[in-house]
Design an enzyme around this catalytic site. Structure first.
Site, short mmCIF file in Angstrom:
data_model
loop_
_atom_site.label_atom_id
_atom_site.label_comp_id
_atom_site.label_asym_id
_atom_site.label_seq_id
_atom_site.Cartn_x
_atom_site.Cartn_y
_atom_site.Cartn_z
NE ARG A 157 -3.67 -2.09 2.77
CZ ARG A 157 -3.46 -3.21 3.44
NH1 ARG A 157 -2.29 -3.39 4.04
NH2 ARG A 157 -4.40 -4.14 3.53
CE LYS A 181 -6.28 -0.48 4.99
NZ LYS A 181 -7.58 -0.61 4.29
CG HIS A 249 -4.86 1.03 -3.89
ND1 HIS A 249 -4.16 0.94 -2.70
CD2 HIS A 249 -5.93 0.20 -3.75
CE1 HIS A 249 -4.78 0.11 -1.89
NE2 HIS A 249 -5.84 -0.36 -2.49
NE ARG A 252 -3.42 -3.41 -1.35
CZ ARG A 252 -2.88 -4.23 -0.44
NH1 ARG A 252 -1.58 -4.42 -0.43
NH2 ARG A 252 -3.63 -4.85 0.45
CG HIS A 275 -6.59 -8.54 1.27
ND1 HIS A 275 -6.80 -8.90 -0.04
CD2 HIS A 275 -6.39 -7.20 1.26
CE1 HIS A 275 -6.73 -7.82 -0.80
NE2 HIS A 275 -6.49 -6.78 -0.03
CE1 TYR A 284 -6.97 -6.72 -6.96
CE2 TYR A 284 -7.05 -7.93 -4.88
CZ TYR A 284 -6.84 -6.76 -5.59
OH TYR A 284 -6.50 -5.62 -4.91
#
Length: 309
Positions: A157, A181, A249, A252, A275, A284
């Site tokens: 990210r 995150k 992004h 990514r 994730h 995806y």
């Protein structure tokens, strides 16, 4: 108690009791202050579900995206849950409010492999033909290429890239440690020799003994290369090459999509992207329809049948 006083207590709770990150706190500030502007004269116990309904309706009127509206409501729910838990209000008005906000399912925008190749070819051409490799302009060019190579090589990210520390990259082993995150740590390897050689060159150019900055990517003022600066850098090369709008992004998304097209198991991709849920990564699988069509046209056994007269 006034709404303003209640919000001060909530902010203290988020900062010192929940220990939320500075980025989350800034987002909370924006959303909660917007709510305060609307109901600044109200006492907290007087805010009803009808006031909340009107507020949400106004968010639609001001054309906020569904994703943004959901975030703003989530902050308000956290706020009113806190008030109820602390017994500052008797009943949380959200308990009497049913909201169903569905986001349109948009596929992530990606860069095609040929577009990434065009960008990197252009940058390496500039680098190889740079006349004064002792100049600061050359150093900045190397930094730009390193930034793009890391984006594409790891699916990182932009916030993770900007905040990458020197001690989180081991060039000898080709390993990058990423704190994503929720401060979740993941390790990604860089295996391409050209990229590793570029990282070594960058380190020699920027990370001298005099440089005490802990960040890996630096700007011309020896501060960390900010998220906005990375975006601006990409847009600069996008304009030079006459390409479509490019964001960090998109690298990514391309990282994930291209690996999936190469047959990499989706759970490995989930781990590399950081994730928490496989359902986030599964989007995806919808992007690879184009690749699926190519495979079926080229490989399906039916292509060998011909019953036409």
């Amino acid at each position: 108690m006034t709404l303003e006083e209640a919000i001060k207590k909530f902010k203290f709770h988020c900062t010192y009791e929940k220990n939320l990150s500075s980025k989350t706190l800034r987002a909370y500030d924006i959303d909660i202050n917007q709510f305060l502007e609307k109901f600044i004269t109200y006492k907290i116990e007087k805010i009803s579900k009808f006031d909340l309904k009107d507020y949400v309706e106004n968010l639609y009127i001001y054309s906020y995206k569904i994703k943004t509206i959901k975030r703003k409501i989530a902050v308000l729910k956290a706020f009113f849950n806190y008030l109820e838990f602390e017994e500052l209000i008797d009943i949380n008005p959200f308990r009497k409010l049913k909201l169903s906000l569905k986001e349109p399912k948009l596929l992530p925008k990606t860069l095609e492999l040929k577009e990434i190749k065009v960008i990197l070819k252009h940058l390496y051409h500039l680098k190889n033909n740079f006349t004064n490799k002792e100049s600061f302009s050359y150093k900045l060019l190397v930094r730009d290429i390193v930034s793009i190579e890391i984006l594409f090589s790891t699916g990182i990210r932009v916030s993770e890239l900007s905040n990458l520390k020197k001690n989180e990259i081991n060039i000898k082993l080709g390993v990058i440690k990423i704190f994503g995150k929720g401060s979740k740590e993941r390790i990604i390897q860089i295996c391409d020799k050209e990229v590793l050689n570029l990282l070594k060159e960058y380190t020699k150019l920027f990370n001298s003994e005099k440089n005490t900055n802990e960040y890996f990517l630096l700007n011309r003022f020896n501060k960390n290369f900010s998220e906005q600066c990375i975006r601006n850098m990409l847009q600069k090369y996008q304009r030079e090459l006459g390409l479509k709008h490019i964001t960090p992004h998109m690298f990514r998304h391309s990282f994930a999509t291209l690996l999936l097209e190469e047959g990499v198991d989706i759970r490995y991709i989930q781990n590399m992207l950081g994730h928490a849920s496989i359902s986030t990564t599964q989007i995806y699988t919808k992007v690879t329809v184009k690749h699926q069509r190519k495979l079926l046209n080229a490989k399906h056994p039916r292509r060998n049948f011909n019953f036409s007269l």
